[in-house]
Design a protein around this motif. Structure first.
Motif, mmCIF file in Angstrom:
data_model
loop_
_atom_site.group_PDB
_atom_site.id
_atom_site.type_symbol
_atom_site.label_atom_id
_atom_site.label_comp_id
_atom_site.label_asym_id
_atom_site.label_seq_id
_atom_site.Cartn_x
_atom_site.Cartn_y
_atom_site.Cartn_z
ATOM 1 N N TYR A 276 -1.848 3.779 -3.004
ATOM 2 C CA TYR A 276 -1.365 2.822 -3.789
ATOM 3 C C TYR A 276 -2.162 2.968 -5.553
ATOM 4 O O TYR A 276 -2.416 1.873 -4.955
ATOM 5 C CB TYR A 276 0.354 1.693 -3.523
ATOM 6 N N GLU A 277 -2.005 3.863 -6.681
ATOM 7 C CA GLU A 277 -2.826 3.715 -6.770
ATOM 8 C C GLU A 277 -2.598 2.470 -8.234
ATOM 9 O O GLU A 277 -1.388 4.090 -8.814
ATOM 10 C CB GLU A 277 -4.038 4.659 -6.820
ATOM 11 N N TRP B 12 -5.864 -9.057 1.513
ATOM 12 C CA TRP B 12 -4.164 -8.331 1.838
ATOM 13 C C TRP B 12 -3.360 -9.467 2.105
ATOM 14 O O TRP B 12 -3.503 -10.524 3.051
ATOM 15 C CB TRP B 12 -4.719 -7.515 3.349
ATOM 16 N N VAL B 13 -2.379 -9.711 2.385
ATOM 17 C CA VAL B 13 -1.003 -9.774 2.101
ATOM 18 C C VAL B 13 0.316 -9.049 2.950
ATOM 19 O O VAL B 13 0.210 -8.087 3.251
ATOM 20 C CB VAL B 13 -0.465 -10.952 1.319
ATOM 21 N N SER B 14 0.524 -9.837 4.227
ATOM 22 C CA SER B 14 1.613 -8.872 5.724
ATOM 23 C C SER B 14 3.348 -9.575 5.519
ATOM 24 O O SER B 14 2.731 -10.872 5.685
ATOM 25 C CB SER B 14 1.526 -9.011 7.004
ATOM 26 N N PHE B 15 4.272 -8.964 5.051
ATOM 27 C CA PHE B 15 5.026 -9.696 5.378
ATOM 28 C C PHE B 15 5.942 -9.026 6.850
ATOM 29 O O PHE B 15 5.841 -7.993 6.887
ATOM 30 C CB PHE B 15 6.059 -8.690 5.091
ATOM 31 N N LYS B 16 5.353 -10.093 8.192
ATOM 32 C CA LYS B 16 5.309 -9.465 9.446
ATOM 33 C C LYS B 16 6.840 -10.320 9.697
ATOM 34 O O LYS B 16 6.981 -11.313 9.737
ATOM 35 C CB LYS B 16 4.454 -10.613 10.553
ATOM 36 N N GLN B 17 6.910 -9.298 10.822
ATOM 37 C CA GLN B 17 8.779 -9.670 11.870
ATOM 38 C C GLN B 17 8.338 -9.387 12.570
ATOM 39 O O GLN B 17 7.021 -9.262 12.966
ATOM 40 C CB GLN B 17 9.359 -8.052 11.149
ATOM 41 N N GLN B 18 9.139 -9.334 13.646
ATOM 42 C CA GLN B 18 8.879 -9.596 15.218
ATOM 43 C C GLN B 18 7.896 -7.915 15.608
ATOM 44 O O GLN B 18 7.139 -8.553 16.088
ATOM 45 C CB GLN B 18 10.310 -9.978 16.200
ATOM 46 N N PHE B 19 8.621 -6.970 15.206
ATOM 47 C CA PHE B 19 7.906 -6.138 15.589
ATOM 48 C C PHE B 19 7.379 -5.629 15.059
ATOM 49 O O PHE B 19 6.164 -4.210 15.144
ATOM 50 C CB PHE B 19 8.396 -5.025 16.787
ATOM 51 N N LEU C 216 0.444 -4.960 1.892
ATOM 52 C CA LEU C 216 -0.067 -4.707 0.976
ATOM 53 C C LEU C 216 -1.584 -5.321 1.092
ATOM 54 O O LEU C 216 -1.956 -6.149 1.295
ATOM 55 C CB LEU C 216 -0.165 -4.844 -0.147
ATOM 56 N N ILE C 217 -2.893 -3.694 0.764
ATOM 57 C CA ILE C 217 -4.020 -3.901 0.872
ATOM 58 C C ILE C 217 -4.233 -3.720 -0.346
ATOM 59 O O ILE C 217 -4.456 -2.443 -0.869
ATOM 60 C CB ILE C 217 -4.523 -3.288 2.177
ATOM 61 N N ALA C 218 -5.378 -4.885 -0.849
ATOM 62 C CA ALA C 218 -6.394 -4.315 -1.922
ATOM 63 C C ALA C 218 -7.760 -3.449 -1.267
ATOM 64 O O ALA C 218 -8.121 -4.087 -0.100
ATOM 65 C CB ALA C 218 -6.651 -5.062 -2.560
ATOM 66 N N LYS C 219 -8.385 -2.569 -2.316
ATOM 67 C CA LYS C 219 -9.125 -2.149 -1.745
ATOM 68 C C LYS C 219 -10.612 -2.776 -1.847
ATOM 69 O O LYS C 219 -11.563 -2.775 -1.132
ATOM 70 C CB LYS C 219 -9.569 -0.879 -2.679
ATOM 71 N N THR C 220 -10.441 -3.458 -2.847
ATOM 72 C CA THR C 220 -11.315 -4.538 -3.026
ATOM 73 C C THR C 220 -10.966 -5.617 -2.971
ATOM 74 O O THR C 220 -10.754 -6.765 -1.813
ATOM 75 C CB THR C 220 -12.207 -4.892 -4.511
ATOM 76 N N GLU C 221 -10.400 -6.784 -3.849
ATOM 77 C CA GLU C 221 -9.557 -8.027 -3.768
ATOM 78 C C GLU C 221 -8.547 -8.701 -4.556
ATOM 79 O O GLU C 221 -9.310 -7.828 -6.377
ATOM 80 C CB GLU C 221 -10.652 -8.820 -3.346
ATOM 81 N N ARG D 253 -10.371 -2.605 -20.147
ATOM 82 C CA ARG D 253 -11.392 -1.240 -20.135
ATOM 83 C C ARG D 253 -10.352 -0.133 -21.027
ATOM 84 O O ARG D 253 -8.949 -0.407 -20.403
ATOM 85 C CB ARG D 253 -11.620 -0.711 -19.304
ATOM 86 N N ASN D 254 -10.677 1.159 -20.923
ATOM 87 C CA ASN D 254 -9.896 2.009 -21.723
ATOM 88 C C ASN D 254 -8.584 2.223 -20.277
ATOM 89 O O ASN D 254 -7.822 2.689 -20.122
ATOM 90 C CB ASN D 254 -10.816 3.218 -22.147
ATOM 91 N N ILE D 255 -9.523 2.611 -19.357
ATOM 92 C CA ILE D 255 -8.694 3.097 -17.746
ATOM 93 C C ILE D 255 -8.987 1.653 -17.214
ATOM 94 O O ILE D 255 -10.202 1.535 -16.796
ATOM 95 C CB ILE D 255 -9.555 4.448 -17.895
ATOM 96 N N GLU D 256 -7.841 2.040 -17.076
ATOM 97 C CA GLU D 256 -7.954 0.480 -15.219
ATOM 98 C C GLU D 256 -7.051 0.604 -14.651
ATOM 99 O O GLU D 256 -5.925 0.948 -14.030
ATOM 100 C CB GLU D 256 -6.917 -1.118 -16.445
ATOM 101 N N ALA D 257 -7.945 0.705 -12.816
ATOM 102 C CA ALA D 257 -8.107 1.493 -12.048
ATOM 103 C C ALA D 257 -8.017 0.389 -10.930
ATOM 104 O O ALA D 257 -9.013 0.190 -11.112
ATOM 105 C CB ALA D 257 -8.137 2.644 -11.966
ATOM 106 N N PHE D 258 -7.337 0.109 -10.686
ATOM 107 C CA PHE D 258 -6.752 -1.109 -8.867
ATOM 108 C C PHE D 258 -6.348 -0.251 -8.311
ATOM 109 O O PHE D 258 -5.162 0.626 -7.696
ATOM 110 C CB PHE D 258 -6.662 -1.764 -8.761
ATOM 111 N N GLU D 259 -7.342 -0.004 -6.993
ATOM 112 C CA GLU D 259 -7.188 0.483 -5.240
ATOM 113 C C GLU D 259 -5.703 -0.193 -4.596
ATOM 114 O O GLU D 259 -6.564 -0.911 -4.281
ATOM 115 C CB GLU D 259 -8.053 1.684 -5.144
ATOM 116 N N MET D 260 -5.313 0.594 -3.835
ATOM 117 C CA MET D 260 -4.548 -0.472 -2.778
ATOM 118 C C MET D 260 -3.685 0.147 -1.364
ATOM 119 O O MET D 260 -3.981 1.606 -2.067
ATOM 120 C CB MET D 260 -2.792 -1.599 -3.445
#
Length: 633
Positions: free
Chosen positions: A211-212, A282-289, A294-299, A333-340
């Motif tokens: 997801y970018e 990263w942040v995780s919504f954890k259920q029982q199983f 959501l994970i950031a490529k950098t932070e 910047r003109n192009i701001e990209a953030f990869e997740m």
């Protein structure tokens, strides 16, 4: 239990009852307290009613505005939106459509309004109440949302991407094997060179979706003084399992702080946590199983990150509500990209570990060294024997563990047998020191006797000490093991939770509203093992500490209360462990000749006592001290 112990316990009970009686409020105080509580309750009810009325009026007002807005011509709608949305006006009006990402494992639906994933189906898993349908991890109707908020320059209005309509590059994206395909959704402005893009990329046989986010030509349009835009993410966790109470006990948010490691909100507490010291990866919504992560490529930025859990115990289908507010870096910047990346899938150890980002730590494998029992033995066994019934796999696991521990169990039995054959000598000591004031002297003489004979009175604790870390490790892992989820065995339909053979129709405090047959089998076998240990293996020890006898029978009762509402798989393991112990003990009793062992011990007692260098030094120091004292006299 001796007379002094009974008197002591009785005195403690009298003191507690007396303290409660004298500290209880009198009738006048109780009446005032009751009036005070009633008045507070009335005020709270009145305030709730007022809030409800205000909310209802606001809803009616909003609904009326929406209805009125809906019938307006598009030209009028556009004019009314221009002042609020400015360059984004054209995208504030549109038709909501669905875009689909799909592979062999999952199907994700993206809404063109907001451009976010609004529904995920896991094809190889099923809800407990309908095992023919795919498991719906979440969907938009569950009050699930994800958006990015930002502010335009020269405006105080905060805009959210879920207010706008994105244009997708394609409507359907289905891949298999190692294929990879992307869908681009663009949020256009009135200027063709300025837009926001979401790029989703899916690969075959993978629970991860790239997801970018891309902000193009918006550096002079957005007001980003803090150098970040905010990503808001919330999800209502739907019940997927047999017992929602068990789901609530473990559902929570995990997160990984760069440089600090993985942490979490206590699942039994509803908290809001601000994370401002370290950036998140990263942040995780954890259920029982299952989990959504959501994970950031950098932070993510560390400023103003917030996570929160809440629950409504009156709900029968919502486990918890989870919320995260994360900050995406924005450097103008003109192009701001953030990869997740989004992970939508099972909380399966090997699957999560393969991504090599530490996300497998959301699985409770046990503390410290205990965790290796699960990582190195239990998990590999469950995965390698996945085509065999889980109940049989637990049997194989128990046989392996008991075989590994057999040499220690044999040494323990020999030590217990030594104490058993020394019973006549112990009885002589009991007769020699009949008075309670001689208890210390009798204990010292007994220990000296065991030492001369070569017996260890503490050896009976060794099997329990060795089984304890194994039990602790399994206690943490089995209820969270997706390998046991919906795995039937004998009368149980799911080894990951408790079995029920009889429902009381009411709740018994500390025990539950049902009877678990696996827990009862565990309890019965533990009682038999306790009796065997005290009456056959170590009768001498039991006679010396009669109070311990009752304590040893109390522990299985406490354990039953816990295991009655715990995973049936763990009760099955503990029952098997006891049965195998019975068999091992019976075989060793047949092999070991008590008469020959007693002869050996008596021969040991006739040998001169060997003293260690340390003991000899202590005795020499004691003699020197005595001689010095006599010289002074």
């Amino acid at each position: 239990m001796d007379k002094k112990s009974i008197i002591g316990i009785s005195l403690i009970a009298v003191i507690l009852v007396g303290w409660m009686y004298f500290n209880a409020p009198n009738k006048e105080q109780a009446l005032k307290a009751r009036h005070h509580r009633d008045s507070i309750t009335k005020v709270a009810i009145k305030q709730d009613s007022l809030n409800a009325i205000i909310f209802a009026k606001e809803q009616v007002k909003q609904d009326s505005l929406k209805k009125a807005f809906a019938v307006l011509p598009d030209s009028i709608k556009k004019k009314q939106s221009e002042s609020k949305y400015q360059l984004f006006t054209n995208s504030s009006i549109g038709i909501n459509e669905n875009v689909v990402l799909e592979n062999e494992l999952l199907k994700a639906t993206i809404s063109t309004k907001g451009g976010a994933i609004t529904k995920v189906e896991l094809k190889k898993y099923h809800p407990y109440n309908d095992r023919l349908k795919p498991l719906i991890l979440f969907d938009k109707s569950d009050s699930t949302f994800q958006n990015i908020s930002f502010k335009l320059k020269n405006s105080s209005t905060i805009l959210n991407t879920d207010s706008f309509y994105f244009k997708p590059s394609i409507k359907q994206c289905a891949v298999s094997n190692n294929q990879t395909q992307s869908i681009t959704l663009r949020l256009e402005t009135n200027n063709p060179s300025s837009y926001i893009e979401y790029i989703y990329t899916i690969k075959g046989n993978d629970y991860m979706i790239n997801y970018e986010t891309r902000f193009v030509g918006l550096e002079k349009i957005l007001d980003v003084k803090d150098k970040f835009v905010t990503l808001n993410w919330a999800q209502e966790i739907k019940t997927q399992e047999k017992y929602i109470v068990k789901e609530r006990e473990v559902a929570t948010i995990y997160y990984n702080e760069k440089g600090e490691g993985v942490d979490f909100i206590n699942a039994r507490k509803m908290e809001e946590v601000s994370l401002t010291e370290f950036p998140l990866t990263w942040v995780s919504f954890k259920q029982q199983f299952f989990n959504t992560t959501l994970i950031a490529k950098t932070e993510f930025e560390k400023n103003k990150a917030v996570i929160k859990t809440s629950e409504d115990l009156s709900s029968n289908n919502i486990v918890k509500t989870m919320y995260a507010q994360l900050q995406i870096p924005f450097q103008n910047r003109n192009i701001e990209a953030f990869e997740m990346k989004w992970y939508f899938g099972p909380t399966h150890y090997n699957t999560l570990k393969a991504y090599d980002i530490g996300i497998e730590k959301i699985i409770p494998t046990g503390f410290s060294v205990f965790s290796y029992i699960n990582k190195w033995m239990v998990i590999p066994l469950l995965n390698n024997l996945s085509n065999i019934n889980a109940g049989i796999v637990i049997l194989i696991l128990t046989l392996i563990l008991k075989t590994v521990l057999l040499p220690i169990a044999y040494k323990t039995y020999i030590s217990s047998a030594k104490m058993r054959v020394l019973k006549p000598e112990i009885e002589e000591l009991n007769a020699k020191f009949p008075n309670s004031e001689d208890a210390m002297k009798k204990q010292q003489e007994s220990m000296a006797l065991y030492k001369r004979a070569g017996a260890n009175p503490l050896s009976g604790c060794i099997p329990m000490l060795l089984q304890f870390p194994i039990l602790i490790a399994l206690f943490a892992f089995i209820p969270a093991s997706i390998e046991l989820r919906q795995q039937p065995f004998l009368w149980a339909d799911d080894l990951s939770t408790y079995d029920t053979v009889y429902n009381f129709g009411f709740n018994i405090w500390g025990f539950g509203d049902h009877i678990s047959l696996f827990a009862m089998l565990m309890f019965a076998s533990t009682i038999i093992y306790t009796w065997m240990s005290q009456s056959i293996l170590q009768p001498a020890q039991t006679n010396q500490m009669p109070g311990m006898k009752y304590m040893m029978y109390l522990m299985p009762l406490i354990f039953l209360a816990v295991m009655n509402s715990y995973a049936a798989g763990l009760s099955w393991y503990y029952f098997l462990a006891n049965i195998i112990t019975f068999i091992q003990t019976w075989v060793m009793k047949k092999i070991v000749d008590d008469g020959k062992l007693r002869t050996e011990l008596l021969a040991n007692m006739k040998k001169p006592e060997k003293k260690s260098a340390f003991q000899a030094k202590l005795e020499e120091m004691a003699k020197q001290k005595q001689a010095l004292a006599k010289g002074k006299k």
